[in-house]
Scaffold this motif. Structure first.
Motif, PDB file in Angstrom:
ATOM      1  N   LEU A  52      42.795  28.896  35.372  1.00 39.16           N
ATOM      2  CA  LEU A  52      41.990  29.035  36.587  1.00 39.16           C
ATOM      3  C   LEU A  52      42.812  29.661  37.704  1.00 39.16           C
ATOM      4  N   PHE A  53      44.047  29.209  37.856  1.00 45.35           N
ATOM      5  CA  PHE A  53      44.869  29.759  38.931  1.00 45.35           C
ATOM      6  C   PHE A  53      45.241  31.212  38.652  1.00 45.35           C
ATOM      7  N   ARG A  54      45.456  31.542  37.380  1.00 43.20           N
ATOM      8  CA  ARG A  54      45.727  32.944  37.041  1.00 43.20           C
ATOM      9  C   ARG A  54      44.537  33.819  37.434  1.00 43.20           C
ATOM     10  N   ASP A  55      43.324  33.324  37.171  1.00 42.71           N
ATOM     11  CA  ASP A  55      42.128  34.092  37.531  1.00 42.71           C
ATOM     12  C   ASP A  55      41.944  34.167  39.043  1.00 42.71           C
ATOM     13  N   ILE A  56      42.291  33.107  39.744  1.00 42.41           N
ATOM     14  CA  ILE A  56      42.236  33.149  41.204  1.00 42.41           C
ATOM     15  C   ILE A  56      43.116  34.279  41.722  1.00 42.41           C
ATOM     16  N   LYS A  57      44.312  34.382  41.180  1.00 46.84           N
ATOM     17  CA  LYS A  57      45.238  35.429  41.629  1.00 46.84           C
ATOM     18  C   LYS A  57      44.741  36.829  41.249  1.00 46.84           C
ATOM     19  N   LEU A  58      44.174  36.956  40.053  1.00 44.81           N
ATOM     20  CA  LEU A  58      43.660  38.261  39.627  1.00 44.81           C
ATOM     21  C   LEU A  58      42.545  38.744  40.552  1.00 44.81           C
ATOM     22  N   GLY A  59      41.681  37.816  40.949  1.00 46.33           N
ATOM     23  CA  GLY A  59      40.592  38.182  41.856  1.00 46.33           C
ATOM     24  C   GLY A  59      41.087  38.570  43.235  1.00 46.33           C
ATOM     25  N   ILE A  60      42.121  37.883  43.708  1.00 40.39           N
ATOM     26  CA  ILE A  60      42.711  38.230  45.005  1.00 40.39           C
ATOM     27  C   ILE A  60      43.312  39.638  44.949  1.00 40.39           C
ATOM     28  N   LYS A  61      43.986  39.934  43.849  1.00 42.74           N
ATOM     29  CA  LYS A  61      44.576  41.268  43.693  1.00 42.74           C
ATOM     30  C   LYS A  61      43.488  42.349  43.621  1.00 42.74           C
ATOM     31  N   LYS A  62      42.337  41.985  43.056  1.00 39.91           N
ATOM     32  CA  LYS A  62      41.226  42.934  42.973  1.00 39.91           C
ATOM     33  C   LYS A  62      40.764  43.353  44.371  1.00 39.91           C
ATOM     34  N   CYS A  63      40.810  42.413  45.331  1.00 42.77           N
ATOM     35  CA  CYS A  63      40.433  42.742  46.707  1.00 42.77           C
ATOM     36  C   CYS A  63      41.316  43.858  47.263  1.00 42.77           C
ATOM     37  N   LYS A  64      42.610  43.765  46.956  1.00 48.92           N
ATOM     38  CA  LYS A  64      43.525  44.815  47.428  1.00 48.92           C
ATOM     39  C   LYS A  64      43.225  46.137  46.728  1.00 48.92           C
ATOM     40  N   ASP A  65      42.903  46.046  45.432  1.00 47.18           N
ATOM     41  CA  ASP A  65      42.611  47.259  44.664  1.00 47.18           C
ATOM     42  C   ASP A  65      41.454  48.048  45.261  1.00 47.18           C
ATOM     43  N   ILE A  66      40.472  47.342  45.825  1.00 45.51           N
ATOM     44  CA  ILE A  66      39.299  48.026  46.382  1.00 45.51           C
ATOM     45  C   ILE A  66      39.443  48.246  47.884  1.00 45.51           C
ATOM     46  N   GLY A  67      40.605  47.907  48.426  1.00 51.15           N
ATOM     47  CA  GLY A  67      40.877  48.186  49.830  1.00 51.15           C
ATOM     48  C   GLY A  67      40.163  47.272  50.812  1.00 51.15           C
ATOM     49  N   LYS A  68      39.856  46.051  50.357  1.00 50.01           N
ATOM     50  CA  LYS A  68      39.165  45.099  51.237  1.00 50.01           C
ATOM     51  C   LYS A  68      39.940  43.786  51.249  1.00 50.01           C
TER      52      LYS A  68
END
Length: 467
Positions: A52-68
């Protein structure tokens, strides 16, 4: 544009939803979705917290990937489950799930020490065999070495927040679900803990929704490439969902519809009278020290399991269509019976119940689906009758929100069964409520009333008449 991130984790999946406010309206964007579920480790059904924590981090990184990049972040999950940490902040044992059978018989053990009516008077929380208090007593009885080593008690979202920030707190709405928080002074009930022999020192200070936990751990800032502020939403997902109600009045019943159905009203004080205990209503904590006086009903878990038993051959919309074709199928089961909590086979359990109660046994898929939906509607009808009896008044409408509100057929059945107008929406109620707490904390909305007004004009609401 400023962005705020709600991480909403349910029993079967989680998602990262970015929120922003434009012209007074709340805009949502899902940026990441991941699977969740319980799996058997040894003889226990457990959550995979590390994943779960790994997925939390992946989703946070996705925000940076899309510039938001979000300014703040908040996490909500289900209630009652927890982890225990040792002196080195390492987990003791597994993150056992509430559907595990380790609590079998524990409720009765507690009542030998503290009478049932006193437990309800102290906490105002309904009796469910999986409540945290019974899980802790099971550990004390069967794995005492774990409790002896425990230095910290954190509920699931508390632990995830600890991994993000290094701060240890227990958030109020989720803490209230433990049946260990005094309903009137809203702190850990040391009398209950003492009588049950549970060390009060493992529990943390209770903090309210909208509280800031500060910024991320330094190593996470380095990993993500940016920092953000961690805000406590109502970390119990139902507490967040209730924030999203579009009926901010005294004539409405709220129904948070998902894997569980939570049906009740919002109150300014707990109701711990014998009648409420008899009907097994709960007084869970809400935002701004509101109380969610509600009843837990098994919910869409039943049809989810039916679908799983059918090897996911049918989509949920196909099951609804098949149910419509069998609308006259009469049999009704008590979806709240313990036998439906985690049966080996939900379809066979439904058939067995019908046979044992001398009702027509469903055979076709459509008959099974109709039995489930009709049973849910009748369970809601009973809960409405209980509420009206306790409050000595008639309520005018039911606001159904959460993923289950998309089931128009069930909404129609509820309107027909209860004789109430049904307002369905918003769908993403939990994430919206999570975001609302963050936005209030950042003074984007001045208070809950203003947040609810914005929610009402931001999302489509469907109406179903009783006739």
């Amino acid at each position: 544009m400023e962005y705020y991130l709600a991480i909403d984790i349910g029993a079967s999946s989680g998602r990262h939803i970015l929120g922003s406010v434009e012209n007074g309206k709340l805009k949502l964007e899902e940026v990441y979705r991941f699977q969740n579920g319980i799996s058997k480790i040894g003889n226990e059904y457990c959550w995979n917290i590390q994943q779960l924590f790994r997925d939390i981090k992946l989703g946070i990184k996705k925000c940076k990937d899309i510039g938001k990049i979000p300014k703040t972040i908040g996490i909500d999950t289900w209630a009652v489950d927890f982890v225990l940490l040792d002196g080195n902040d390492d987990m003791l044992g597994n993150a056992v799930a509430y559907r595990d059978d380790r609590t079998e018989g524990m409720m009765e053990e507690v009542f030998k020490i503290i009478p049932k009516d006193m437990m309800y008077l102290y906490t105002g929380i309904q009796f469910q065999r999986f409540n945290t208090v019974y899980q802790l007593l099971s550990i004390k009885k069967n794995n005492p070495e774990i409790l002896n080593k425990a230095k910290t008690f954190l509920m699931i979202p508390d632990y995830l927040n600890f991994l993000l920030t290094g701060k240890k707190v227990n958030e109020y709405t989720n803490a209230s679900s433990t049946q260990l928080v005094n309903s009137f002074d809203r702190t850990w009930d040391t009398k209950i803990l003492k009588e049950l022999g549970i060390n009060k020192d493992i529990f943390q200070e209770i903090k309210l929704p909208k509280t800031s936990l500060g910024n991320l751990r330094k190593e996470l800032v380095k990993e993500f490439g940016f920092d953000m502020e961690v805000i406590l939403p109502a970390t119990h997902d139902t507490g967040s969902a209730f924030i999203s109600s579009v009926c901010n009045d005294n004539d409405s019943i709220y129904l948070s519809s998902g894997t569980w159905s939570l049906m009740g009203v919002e109150n300014r004080f707990p109701i711990c009278v014998p009648q409420a205990m008899e009907y097994n209503f709960t007084n869970e904590g809400g935002i701004d020290y509101r109380y969610r006086f509600l009843k837990n009903i098994m919910g869409l878990w039943v049809i989810q399991e039916v679908r799983r038993n059918l090897n996911d051959k049918y989509s949920f919309s196909e099951l609804v269509d098949l149910a419509r074709e069998n609308i006259d199928f009469p049999s009704i089961v008590d979806v709240n019976a313990d036998r439906f909590l985690k049966p080996e086979n939900m379809i066979e359990e439904i058939k067995d119940y019908c046979r044992e109660t001398n009702q027509k046994m469903p055979q076709e898929v459509g008959e099974i689906a109709m039995c489930v939906f009709n049973s849910l509607a009748h369970c809601y009808k009973k809960a409405v009758a209980n509420l009206e009896e306790i409050f000595e008044k008639k309520f005018k409408r039911i606001n159904i929100f959460g993923g289950g509100c998309q089931n128009d057929f069930l909404n129609e059945l509820v309107a027909k069964a209860t004789g109430k107008e049904v307002l369905a929406g918003p769908v993403e109620a939990t994430a919206i409520g999570n975001l609302a707490a963050q936005l209030i904390s950042q003074n984007v909305f001045k208070d809950l009333g203003q947040a609810r007004q914005a929610i009402k004009k931001s999302f489509d609401i469907k109406q179903f008449k009783a006739n």
